[in-house]
Scaffold this active site. Structure first.
Site, PDB file in Angstrom:
ATOM      1  N   ASP A   1      -4.468  15.279 -10.154  1.00 34.38           N
ATOM      2  CA  ASP A   1      -4.084  14.102  -9.387  1.00 34.38           C
ATOM      3  C   ASP A   1      -3.219  13.242 -10.302  1.00 34.38           C
ATOM      4  OD1 ASP A   1      -3.908  11.575  -8.354  1.00 34.38           O
ATOM      5  OD2 ASP A   1      -6.056  11.311  -8.006  1.00 34.38           O
TER       6      ASP A   1
ATOM      7  N   HIS B   1     -10.574   8.816  -8.466  1.00 33.69           N
ATOM      8  CA  HIS B   1     -10.309   7.967  -7.302  1.00 33.69           C
ATOM      9  C   HIS B   1     -11.047   8.611  -6.119  1.00 33.69           C
ATOM     10  CE1 HIS B   1      -7.772   6.374  -4.015  1.00 33.69           C
ATOM     11  NE2 HIS B   1      -7.330   5.469  -4.865  1.00 33.69           N
TER      12      HIS B   1
ATOM     13  N   LYS C   1       4.354   4.652  -5.970  1.00 28.98           N
ATOM     14  CA  LYS C   1       3.970   4.135  -7.283  1.00 28.98           C
ATOM     15  C   LYS C   1       5.096   4.325  -8.305  1.00 28.98           C
ATOM     16  CE  LYS C   1      -0.863   5.167  -6.390  1.00 28.98           C
ATOM     17  NZ  LYS C   1      -1.679   3.990  -6.165  1.00 28.98           N
TER      18      LYS C   1
ATOM     19  N   CYS D   1     -11.302   1.697  -5.697  1.00 29.32           N
ATOM     20  CA  CYS D   1     -11.411   3.050  -5.103  1.00 29.32           C
ATOM     21  C   CYS D   1     -12.093   4.028  -6.047  1.00 29.32           C
ATOM     22  CB  CYS D   1     -10.053   3.606  -4.696  1.00 29.32           C
ATOM     23  SG  CYS D   1      -9.311   2.709  -3.366  1.00 29.32           S
TER      24      CYS D   1
ATOM     25  N   GLN E   1      -0.940   8.259 -10.855  1.00 32.00           N
ATOM     26  CA  GLN E   1      -0.544   7.188 -11.781  1.00 32.00           C
ATOM     27  C   GLN E   1       0.494   7.644 -12.807  1.00 32.00           C
ATOM     28  OE1 GLN E   1      -1.277   4.090 -11.513  1.00 32.00           O
ATOM     29  NE2 GLN E   1      -2.802   4.264  -9.909  1.00 32.00           N
TER      30      GLN E   1
HETATM   31  N1  PMP Z   1      -5.480   8.990  -7.080  1.00 32.14           N
HETATM   32  C1  PMP Z   1      -5.244   7.996  -7.934  1.00 32.14           C
HETATM   33  C2  PMP Z   1      -5.581   8.178  -9.377  1.00 32.14           C
HETATM   34  C3  PMP Z   1      -4.652   6.818  -7.474  1.00 32.14           C
HETATM   35  O1  PMP Z   1      -4.399   5.831  -8.323  1.00 32.14           O
HETATM   36  C4  PMP Z   1      -4.335   6.693  -6.102  1.00 32.14           C
HETATM   37  C5  PMP Z   1      -3.732   5.417  -5.554  1.00 32.14           C
HETATM   38  N2  PMP Z   1      -4.410   4.253  -5.922  1.00 32.14           N
HETATM   39  C6  PMP Z   1      -4.595   7.774  -5.255  1.00 32.14           C
HETATM   40  C7  PMP Z   1      -5.170   8.906  -5.778  1.00 32.14           C
HETATM   41  C8  PMP Z   1      -4.253   7.734  -3.801  1.00 32.14           C
HETATM   42  O2  PMP Z   1      -2.869   7.631  -3.631  1.00 32.14           O
HETATM   43  P1  PMP Z   1      -2.238   7.341  -2.194  1.00 32.14           P
HETATM   44  O3  PMP Z   1      -2.961   6.140  -1.674  1.00 32.14           O
HETATM   45  O4  PMP Z   1      -0.800   7.066  -2.484  1.00 32.14           O
HETATM   46  O5  PMP Z   1      -2.465   8.542  -1.356  1.00 32.14           O
END
Ligand code: PMP
Length: 410
Positions: free
Chosen positions: A200, A123, A226, A366, A203
């Site tokens: 990270d 991401h 999430k 993203c 998910q």
């Molecule tokens: N890493 C991953 C794998 C994600 O799916 C997300 C959220 N889509 C994020 C980072 C960022 O998370 P947040 O927007 O809650 O900071």
């Protein structure tokens, strides 16, 4: 789960009763954020009507009470992820801030010529902070490649890692492909070379059992929103010894021990990394979301979501001209399915699905480098949660067929 049980769960989510263009809402954008059950929504009202007060500073009753609840949730999260100490749980705004915190607080350790390894699957929030750190320190960012299904090519990782590697930062589950990465292997291998590992886990919570001690991971990050909790709150888990060694991130109130105009000393963990008034409401409400998840059971949620995924893959793969990403090995997949339809633009397909009341995510998700890898501008992503049903997947299937027919005609 029986249909009755799923209906009982659905009844706890008021938003699912909403009509979208007079259709029932089919919410399958859970990888972006999950919906909230009554007990979470209600907890916010209870907090502001009966507890609201600043934490850690006051002697008075309410302040002690809010501090008690906040620290209780810290302990709940410690248990949830099997951390050794509750002081290893740092509250942040979410996954993104947690990664930025580590990238910033660790920067004094990075020198010219050092290397940081990420992967093609990341991401943007697990790319950009490392890219900036590398450019400031003249360090090198190395990328683990993937194969055509999106699986990490571990033989290349073994080739990339060396004594120069200072940090390895990888997602546990890809937000685009739903692939569950072999993080334990990566952590063990990285440690052989003395590199620190950040996983990270955005998910992950409520999709996989989490045991940070068993993983032996140095940093693990995720967000509450999430996993049926509120937005604007998440955690950084870090091993005590390492967190103690790092610089603070933001500075100001709460994170200090003594301040004079000559010198400032910092608080102990976790407060060293929690400058300013925290998101007290978010933390306390998150506690309710954890109770919700634990009552159903992570394993049960995991099992049900896997059934939904398996059904969706089976059904959607029957559509002529569909391109499904992420490979067919269900053991390696979480409940996310991304696809494209013939040569149709993902926004066109997404707009029509929206008219049918279906909330999917469309675009680069993203993860632009991953889109470039697959040579597409974007994808359509359906991601399932505990309140989704097989009937909703049937409806998705029918709606995709209708969208395709309409778009190919026009
Ligand atoms: N890493 C991953 C794998 C994600 O799916 C997300 C959220 N889509 C994020 C980072 C960022 O998370 P947040 O927007 O809650 O900071």
């Amino acid at each position: 789960f029986s249909k009755k049980k799923i209906q009982e769960i659905r009844d706890q989510f008021p938003i699912l009763k909403k009509k979208i263009y007079s259709n029932s809402l089919v919410y399958i954008d859970n990888a972006a954020t999950t919906q909230k059950p009554f007990q979470v929504i209600k907890a916010s009202e209870i907090y502001y009507s009966t507890i609201n007060s600043n934490v850690h500073r006051g002697l008075h009753f309410l302040s002690q009470e809010s501090t008690f609840y906040v620290e209780n949730v810290r302990k709940k999260i410690q248990k949830f992820i099997h951390a050794k100490h509750s002081s290893e749980i740092i509250f942040t705004k979410g996954t993104t801030e947690s990664i930025n915190l580590v990238a910033s607080s660790i920067s004094f350790l990075i020198k010219k010529g050092d290397e940081i390894i990420i992967s093609y699957l990341e991401h943007h929030s697990n790319i950009v902070p490392w890219q900036i750190l590398c450019s400031k320190k003249k360090a090198l960012l190395k990328i683990i490649p993937i194969n055509k299904d999106g699986l990490l090519q571990l033989e290349y990782f073994n080739f990339l890692i060396s004594e120069k590697t200072k940090i390895v930062a990888i997602n546990h589950v890809s937000n685009v492909l739903g692939i569950i990465n072999p993080v334990k292997n990566i952590i063990d291998k990285s440690h052989e070379y003395g590199a620190l590992v950040l996983i990270d886990g955005a998910q992950v919570p409520s999709s996989l059992d989490l045991d940070v001690q068993n993983l032996n991971v140095d940093f693990y990050v995720f967000s509450a929103h999430k996993m049926y909790g509120p937005t604007g709150i998440g955690i950084l888990y870090g091993k005590e010894k390492i967190l103690n060694y790092l610089d603070p991130y933001q500075t100001g109130g709460e994170m200090i021990n003594k301040v004079s105009f000559d010198q400032t000393t910092y608080s102990d963990l976790p407060f060293k990394f929690e400058a300013g008034t925290p998101n007290i409401e978010g933390i306390i409400v998150w506690g309710e979301a954890i109770d919700f998840v634990e009552k159903i059971g992570v394993e049960n949620i995991q099992h049900y979501k896997k059934e939904l995924l398996s059904y969706a893959i089976k059904l959607l793969s029957r559509i002529d001209g569909i391109q499904l990403y992420g490979g067919s090995d269900l053991k390696k997949r979480s409940s996310i399915i991304s696809f494209n339809l013939s040569k149709l633009h993902c926004f066109d397909v997404g707009s029509i699905l929206d008219r049918f009341g279906i909330a999917v995510r469309t675009g680069h998700l993203c993860a632009q480098p991953l889109m470039n890898f697959f040579n597409v501008k974007g994808m359509i992503r359906a991601s399932f949660s505990i309140y989704n049903t097989f009937e909703e997947i049937d409806y998705l299937f029918d709606s995709i067929l209708k969208a395709k027919k309409f778009l190919l005609k026009h």
